[in-house]
Design a protein around this motif. Structure first.
Motif, PDB file in Angstrom:
ATOM      1  N   THR A   1       0.842  -1.209   0.000  1.00 29.65           N
ATOM      2  CA  THR A   1       0.000   0.000   0.000  1.00 29.65           C
ATOM      3  C   THR A   1       0.874   1.255   0.000  1.00 29.65           C
ATOM      4  O   THR A   1       0.446   2.314  -0.408  1.00 29.65           O
ATOM      5  CB  THR A   1      -0.899   0.028   1.246  1.00 29.65           C
ATOM      6  OG1 THR A   1      -0.078  -0.228   2.381  1.00 29.65           O
ATOM      7  CG2 THR A   1      -1.992  -1.032   1.155  1.00 29.65           C
ATOM      8  N   ASP A   2       2.094   1.098   0.487  1.00 29.77           N
ATOM      9  CA  ASP A   2       2.978   2.270   0.517  1.00 29.77           C
ATOM     10  C   ASP A   2       3.931   2.233  -0.671  1.00 29.77           C
ATOM     11  O   ASP A   2       4.048   1.220  -1.367  1.00 29.77           O
ATOM     12  CB  ASP A   2       3.787   2.294   1.816  1.00 29.77           C
ATOM     13  CG  ASP A   2       4.689   1.086   1.912  1.00 29.77           C
ATOM     14  OD1 ASP A   2       5.892   1.253   1.830  1.00 29.77           O
ATOM     15  OD2 ASP A   2       4.153  -0.048   2.037  1.00 29.77           O
ATOM     16  N   ALA A   3       4.606   3.326  -0.858  1.00 30.10           N
ATOM     17  CA  ALA A   3       5.480   3.431  -2.040  1.00 30.10           C
ATOM     18  C   ALA A   3       6.926   3.160  -1.691  1.00 30.10           C
ATOM     19  O   ALA A   3       7.815   3.408  -2.488  1.00 30.10           O
ATOM     20  CB  ALA A   3       5.333   4.829  -2.629  1.00 30.10           C
ATOM     21  N   PHE A   4       7.181   2.651  -0.472  1.00 26.75           N
ATOM     22  CA  PHE A   4       8.578   2.475  -0.062  1.00 26.75           C
ATOM     23  C   PHE A   4       9.233   1.374  -0.895  1.00 26.75           C
ATOM     24  O   PHE A   4       8.676   0.292  -1.069  1.00 26.75           O
ATOM     25  CB  PHE A   4       8.658   2.130   1.425  1.00 26.75           C
ATOM     26  CG  PHE A   4      10.053   2.218   1.964  1.00 26.75           C
ATOM     27  CD1 PHE A   4      10.574   3.435   2.382  1.00 26.75           C
ATOM     28  CD2 PHE A   4      10.875   1.102   2.029  1.00 26.75           C
ATOM     29  CE1 PHE A   4      11.872   3.525   2.863  1.00 26.75           C
ATOM     30  CE2 PHE A   4      12.166   1.188   2.511  1.00 26.75           C
ATOM     31  CZ  PHE A   4      12.666   2.413   2.933  1.00 26.75           C
ATOM     32  N   ASP A   5      10.416   1.662  -1.399  1.00 23.01           N
ATOM     33  CA  ASP A   5      11.113   0.718  -2.268  1.00 23.01           C
ATOM     34  C   ASP A   5      11.987  -0.201  -1.412  1.00 23.01           C
ATOM     35  O   ASP A   5      13.160   0.077  -1.156  1.00 23.01           O
ATOM     36  CB  ASP A   5      11.964   1.500  -3.277  1.00 23.01           C
ATOM     37  CG  ASP A   5      12.552   0.581  -4.340  1.00 23.01           C
ATOM     38  OD1 ASP A   5      12.448  -0.649  -4.177  1.00 23.01           O
ATOM     39  OD2 ASP A   5      13.106   1.104  -5.321  1.00 23.01           O
TER      40      ASP A   5
ATOM     41  N   ALA B   1       2.238  -2.813   8.441  1.00 19.29           N
ATOM     42  CA  ALA B   1       1.107  -2.812   9.380  1.00 19.29           C
ATOM     43  C   ALA B   1       0.963  -1.445  10.044  1.00 19.29           C
ATOM     44  O   ALA B   1       0.067  -1.245  10.862  1.00 19.29           O
ATOM     45  CB  ALA B   1       1.330  -3.883  10.433  1.00 19.29           C
ATOM     46  N   GLY B   2       1.838  -0.551   9.700  1.00 21.08           N
ATOM     47  CA  GLY B   2       1.752   0.813  10.244  1.00 21.08           C
ATOM     48  C   GLY B   2       2.225   0.883  11.686  1.00 21.08           C
ATOM     49  O   GLY B   2       1.844   1.789  12.429  1.00 21.08           O
ATOM     50  N   LEU B   3       3.058  -0.083  12.098  1.00 21.33           N
ATOM     51  CA  LEU B   3       3.510  -0.120  13.487  1.00 21.33           C
ATOM     52  C   LEU B   3       4.812   0.667  13.708  1.00 21.33           C
ATOM     53  O   LEU B   3       5.230   0.818  14.856  1.00 21.33           O
ATOM     54  CB  LEU B   3       3.716  -1.576  13.936  1.00 21.33           C
ATOM     55  CG  LEU B   3       2.463  -2.453  13.900  1.00 21.33           C
ATOM     56  CD1 LEU B   3       2.799  -3.900  14.219  1.00 21.33           C
ATOM     57  CD2 LEU B   3       1.427  -1.940  14.903  1.00 21.33           C
TER      58      LEU B   3
ATOM     59  N   ARG C   1      10.594  -9.042   9.315  1.00 18.67           N
ATOM     60  CA  ARG C   1       9.888  -8.437  10.450  1.00 18.67           C
ATOM     61  C   ARG C   1       9.700  -6.937  10.246  1.00 18.67           C
ATOM     62  O   ARG C   1       8.630  -6.391  10.528  1.00 18.67           O
ATOM     63  CB  ARG C   1      10.672  -8.667  11.738  1.00 18.67           C
ATOM     64  CG  ARG C   1      10.617 -10.097  12.189  1.00 18.67           C
ATOM     65  CD  ARG C   1      11.170 -10.206  13.592  1.00 18.67           C
ATOM     66  NE  ARG C   1      11.103 -11.578  14.067  1.00 18.67           N
ATOM     67  CZ  ARG C   1      11.154 -11.908  15.346  1.00 18.67           C
ATOM     68  NH1 ARG C   1      11.270 -10.985  16.259  1.00 18.67           N
ATOM     69  NH2 ARG C   1      11.107 -13.170  15.719  1.00 18.67           N
ATOM     70  N   ILE C   2      10.746  -6.319   9.796  1.00 16.90           N
ATOM     71  CA  ILE C   2      10.673  -4.858   9.625  1.00 16.90           C
ATOM     72  C   ILE C   2       9.625  -4.497   8.571  1.00 16.90           C
ATOM     73  O   ILE C   2       8.810  -3.578   8.762  1.00 16.90           O
ATOM     74  CB  ILE C   2      12.058  -4.294   9.204  1.00 16.90           C
ATOM     75  CG1 ILE C   2      13.080  -4.487  10.305  1.00 16.90           C
ATOM     76  CG2 ILE C   2      11.965  -2.820   8.807  1.00 16.90           C
ATOM     77  CD1 ILE C   2      12.903  -3.595  11.493  1.00 16.90           C
ATOM     78  N   ILE C   3       9.647  -5.237   7.486  1.00 19.24           N
ATOM     79  CA  ILE C   3       8.697  -4.911   6.407  1.00 19.24           C
ATOM     80  C   ILE C   3       7.257  -5.151   6.877  1.00 19.24           C
ATOM     81  O   ILE C   3       6.364  -4.332   6.618  1.00 19.24           O
ATOM     82  CB  ILE C   3       9.014  -5.749   5.142  1.00 19.24           C
ATOM     83  CG1 ILE C   3      10.400  -5.367   4.608  1.00 19.24           C
ATOM     84  CG2 ILE C   3       7.972  -5.514   4.053  1.00 19.24           C
ATOM     85  CD1 ILE C   3      10.927  -6.296   3.525  1.00 19.24           C
ATOM     86  N   GLU C   4       7.056  -6.259   7.572  1.00 21.83           N
ATOM     87  CA  GLU C   4       5.699  -6.541   8.067  1.00 21.83           C
ATOM     88  C   GLU C   4       5.220  -5.447   9.016  1.00 21.83           C
ATOM     89  O   GLU C   4       4.090  -4.977   8.914  1.00 21.83           O
ATOM     90  CB  GLU C   4       5.692  -7.894   8.791  1.00 21.83           C
ATOM     91  CG  GLU C   4       5.621  -9.075   7.841  1.00 21.83           C
ATOM     92  CD  GLU C   4       5.785 -10.397   8.561  1.00 21.83           C
ATOM     93  OE1 GLU C   4       5.506 -11.425   7.913  1.00 21.83           O
ATOM     94  OE2 GLU C   4       6.199 -10.421   9.746  1.00 21.83           O
ATOM     95  N   ARG C   5       6.090  -5.042   9.901  1.00 22.48           N
ATOM     96  CA  ARG C   5       5.700  -3.999  10.870  1.00 22.48           C
ATOM     97  C   ARG C   5       5.445  -2.665  10.162  1.00 22.48           C
ATOM     98  O   ARG C   5       4.515  -1.942  10.510  1.00 22.48           O
ATOM     99  CB  ARG C   5       6.797  -3.817  11.927  1.00 22.48           C
ATOM    100  CG  ARG C   5       6.712  -4.821  13.051  1.00 22.48           C
ATOM    101  CD  ARG C   5       7.977  -4.778  13.915  1.00 22.48           C
ATOM    102  NE  ARG C   5       7.882  -5.626  15.076  1.00 22.48           N
ATOM    103  CZ  ARG C   5       7.869  -6.958  15.035  1.00 22.48           C
ATOM    104  NH1 ARG C   5       7.929  -7.592  13.874  1.00 22.48           N
ATOM    105  NH2 ARG C   5       7.775  -7.663  16.157  1.00 22.48           N
ATOM    106  N   GLN C   6       6.296  -2.401   9.201  1.00 26.34           N
ATOM    107  CA  GLN C   6       6.123  -1.124   8.490  1.00 26.34           C
ATOM    108  C   GLN C   6       4.804  -1.122   7.725  1.00 26.34           C
ATOM    109  O   GLN C   6       4.073  -0.139   7.726  1.00 26.34           O
ATOM    110  CB  GLN C   6       7.316  -0.918   7.545  1.00 26.34           C
ATOM    111  CG  GLN C   6       7.410   0.473   6.951  1.00 26.34           C
ATOM    112  CD  GLN C   6       6.822   0.543   5.551  1.00 26.34           C
ATOM    113  OE1 GLN C   6       6.579  -0.486   4.925  1.00 26.34           O
ATOM    114  NE2 GLN C   6       6.573   1.770   5.100  1.00 26.34           N
TER     115      GLN C   6
END
Lengths: 630, 187
Positions: free
Chosen positions: B18-22, B65-67, B58-63
């Motif tokens: 959903t985000d544009a982070f590469d 999830a907006g955490l 983990r980092i990508i999942e948290r990011q």
């Protein structure tokens, strides 16, 4: 792969360099070999430690040095620039002076800001702190798209360590002062700048009480990428009506006379704007032009713009436009660009560059004279009719007029710029005030001269044209082109450029002579008899070549000193003839004691090789010359 | 296990975000440094790869999830990975009473809470900084760019400094040799 990995392979693997073996093979080995794995881990520890060192060794935003002191000190121990303050991460230092720095920084949210830091050599007085608060308050009330918004202001430290900070919105762009380095403003651009700045001034003057910037100048006007002009540095601004006796702030040259005694009103910033516009047009700081007899009036621009500027910088405030609004109206009514648009503006008739500059440059030109004489000999071999008609150049391109003999020109008096926070001083030292474009033009001109002296006439034309591209009114470059074209037997172009030279430098000492040359060329072009070759060589022309060639004979003396040392200090008289093609004949030694010596033979051979300018008519001779070789 | 984490990471990256982070670019940029920091802790190369993939996951999942309030790379992923690595090492010690990696490995112990170790680390760091300060201007410039954030390849460093790649590597090796004694604590 051998039994174990080499030190280099392990190191290259860790630092990400080419290892020299397939990476999968290397990984497979590391997975099975405990020894290599341990060595690789040790190498990784070093690599990881280096990352930590790099993080601890912050780069100073001011001097770009790696700081060896990590987190304890927030200020670079070399240049004193701060690394972060109150959550603002400093990215770079934009300008700095002894009492202030302007940083580009980012807030914690990543917003770019300009952070102005005031530093003190002694404990700041209450007045200073109050003035800072007043400036912050003034900035906070400003709300204009072309004025950077104040984000926050704060104080750090106490006593002599006090630092005052103003954080403002970052405006991308270049100051007009910086643009002057490599850009020439035309009337249209200058008028557009005037319009935009007047709109800002009209807004400031519409506030209650009105705000006066008091330091309008090219350095404080930024041109943004979209062409919009932003007004920055409100450090001198006041929010009063007409006032007297205030502290002197502003920049000499841009300040109206009454500001020097602390009197300001709505016309103050208008005068400074006028001075700024004149600076942009003429590329000369206004203090040089806004004199008792204003030199700027000689600026080549439309009459309407000149009238407009005259009113802006009128000596008497009563003669100026009443306020920014009235000035805007006048500017719109003037409709400057319904007619002629001058692409480039310069000061008319006045010497383009200060004479002292030419004196400095003249030293370089003078240094080329011996080379020029050599070339004189070289080019004279061509013996063309056109060459003969050259304006007594003897193949030598003269340095710009007025160079020689003015080394004792007085320097313009130094004048300190009084600007606040001035990292962009416009000091008035004329001798050092080389305009980079002027220098670039001169360099091209000089390259053209060298090319001419070396007989590379096409190259010289290219260089002189380059000089003219930079400065179309560079008279001496036209003269150089005239000579180069003459050498290439292109009298039409030669005449054209000589004509331009005379037009631009009508008062030059050689102007009359060049005019005569132009007339000759014109007549030649109209089918009249072309210029004739010189009928004979004058005594002085012969003397010049002899004097310049004497070194050949000195070489003889050096070479033969072992054998003829006793005689070498004596005079040796030589006789020869010059043929019409410039070569010599019948060279003979007249001094008896040298006639049959090696030295005599050497001298004879040397003179036989000399070349004089060609001429029409009988051979010249005999020439008798007494050389003293010591 | 290594391929499991890697596979999971690849699948996650393939999912539309959903985000544009590469993330691909971020991993390309920081993965080597991440692995190096894990190897420095004493992990084997396979373990380091596996832990690195897990950390990214983990980092990508948290990011996504907006955490995560802010995403500072590579610091965040390195901290996450070292946390996972230390857990792994503790498990290994419990199981075998020995570290899984080479027994004499002594990492710089940045995660160590022991004040004495922290002091030693700090002293080594200071010593390394002094060594760096004594290096030539060009050596410092090479060091500064090679270990910049984001890191630059040797070819790019060479281009920026107007040196050959070979010369950059040579300078880098010289700097590393000087720094080695400082960070390894030898006199």
């Amino acid at each position: 792969m051998s039994e174990h990995l080499s030190e280099e392979q392990i190191r290259d693997f860790v630092i990400g360099a080419e290892v020299g073996v397939p990476i999968e093979q290397l990984r497979a080995h590391l997975a099975t070999c405990r020894e290599c794995s341990a060595r690789m881990q040790a190498e990784a520890q070093l690599e990881h430690a280096l990352w930590e060192v790099r993080q601890a060794a912050a780069v100073c935003p001011g001097c770009q040095r790696l700081s060896i002191d990590g987190s304890a000190e927030q200020r670079c121990d070399h240049c004193g620039a701060v690394r972060s303050v109150r959550g603002f991460a400093i990215e770079s230092v934009l300008t700095q002076t002894s009492h202030s720095r302007v940083y580009r920084a980012r807030t914690a949210d990543g917003v770019a800001v300009v952070l102005k830091e005031l530093v003190f050599a002694q404990v700041p007085s209450l007045t200073v702190l109050e003035a800072f608060e007043r400036e912050a308050k003034l900035l906070r009330q400003l709300d204009h798209p072309q004025i950077p918004r104040l984000i926050s202001h704060f104080q750090e430290g106490e006593g002599v360590h006090t630092r005052l900070y103003l954080a403002q919105e970052y405006v991308a762009g270049q100051s007009l002062q910086a643009l002057l380095d490599d850009h020439r403003f035309d009337e249209q651009e200058v008028t557009e700048i005037a319009r935009q700045v007047l709109a800002i001034l009209a807004y400031l003057q519409s506030l209650s009480p009105p705000v006066f910037h008091r330091d309008i100048k090219p350095a404080n006007l930024l041109r943004q990428p979209d062409g919009k002009i932003a007004l920055v540095d409100f450090g001198s601004a006041r929010e009063l009506g007409a006032t007297q006796g205030a502290t002197l702030v502003g920049t000499i040259g841009y300040m109206p006379p009454e500001q020097l005694v602390g009197t300001i009103d709505k016309t103050t910033d208008l005068y400074a704007l006028g001075a700024t516009l004149i600076h942009l047009l003429t590329r000369r700081p206004p203090w040089q032009l806004l004199t008792a007899e204003p030199q700027w009036r000689r600026v080549e621009c439309s009459r309407r713009l000149r009238s407009f500027l005259e009113r802006l910088v009128a000596h008497n405030p009563g003669d100026r436009f009443a306020d920014a609004e009235a000035t805007m109206t006048a500017l719109s009514a003037t409709d400057l660009f319904s007619g002629d648009v001058r692409p480039v503006s310069f000061v008319k008739a006045a010497p383009r560059w200060p004479k002292l500059k030419w004196a400095v440059l003249g030293l370089a030109a003078a240094a080329m004279v011996p080379l020029a004489w050599q070339t004189a000999r070289m080019v004279s071999d061509a013996g063309t009719a056109v060459e003969a008609a050259l304006p007594e150049t003897d193949g030598l391109v003269r340095p710009p007029s007025g160079v020689i003999g003015i080394a004792d020109q007085k320097r313009a008096p130094d004048e300190d710029s009084a600007q606040e926070g001035a990292a962009d001083d416009d000091t008035g030292d004329e001798a050092l005030a080389f305009d980079p474009l002027d220098v670039a033009a001169f360099e091209a001109y000089q390259a053209g001269n060298v090319a001419i002296l070396q007989g590379r006439f096409e190259d010289s034309i290219r260089e002189f044209k380059r000089a003219l591209d930079i400065d179309p009114r560079f008279a001496d470059a036209h003269r150089g082109l005239g000579i180069a074209y003459a050498k290439l037997i292109n009298p039409k172009q030669a005449a054209r450029h000589y004509e331009m030279y005379v037009k631009l430098r009508g008062d030059a000492v050689d102007a009359d002579r060049v005019r005569q040359i132009v007339t000759n060329y014109r007549e030649a072009n109209q089918g009249r008899p072309p210029m004739v070759a010189r009928s004979a060589l004058s005594k002085s022309e012969i003397l010049k070549i002899v004097v310049l060639s004497r070194d050949d004979l000195k070489k003889c003396r050096t070479e033969q000193s072992g054998r003829d040392q006793a005689q070498a200090r004596d005079e040796i008289k030589v006789q020869w003839w010059i043929r019409s093609d410039g070569t010599t004949r019948d060279v003979s030694i007249l001094t008896d004691e040298f006639k049959d010596t090696a030295l005599g033979a050497c001298v004879r051979d040397a003179i036989s090789g000399w070349r004089f300018p060609s001429f029409e008519g009988e051979d010249i001779g005999p020439i008798r010359f007494p050389f003293v070789l010591d | 296990m290594a391929s499991e984490a890697r596979g999971a990471l690849l699948r996650l990256l393939e999912r539309p975000a959903t985000d544009a982070f590469d993330w691909d670019a971020a991993i390309r940029c920081h993965h080597r440094r991440l692995c190096v920091s894990l190897l420095a802790l004493g992990l084997t190369i396979d373990q380091a790869e596996d832990v690195a993939h897990q950390a990214w996951l983990r980092i990508i999942e948290r990011q996504r999830a907006g955490l995560l309030r802010e995403l500072r790379l590579p610091g965040l992923v390195i901290v996450q990975a070292r946390f996972l690595a230390l857990n792994l090492l503790r498990r290994g010690r419990r199981d075998t009473a020995l570290p899984e990696g080479p027994g004499d490995s002594q990492p710089l112990a940045v995660d160590d809470v022991d004040p004495e170790n922290r002091l030693i680390s700090r002293e080594r760091l200071d010593s390394a900084l002094r060594v760096l300060a004594g290096c030539s201007e060009s050596a410092r410039a090479v060091f500064q760019l090679v270990y910049s954030d984001p890191p630059l390849g040797h070819a790019e460093v060479a281009q920026r400094l107007g040196l050959s790649v070979q010369r950059v590597r040579q300078i880098l090796c010289e700097v590393r040799a000087k720094m080695r004694s400082a960070v390894e604590g030898s006199p």
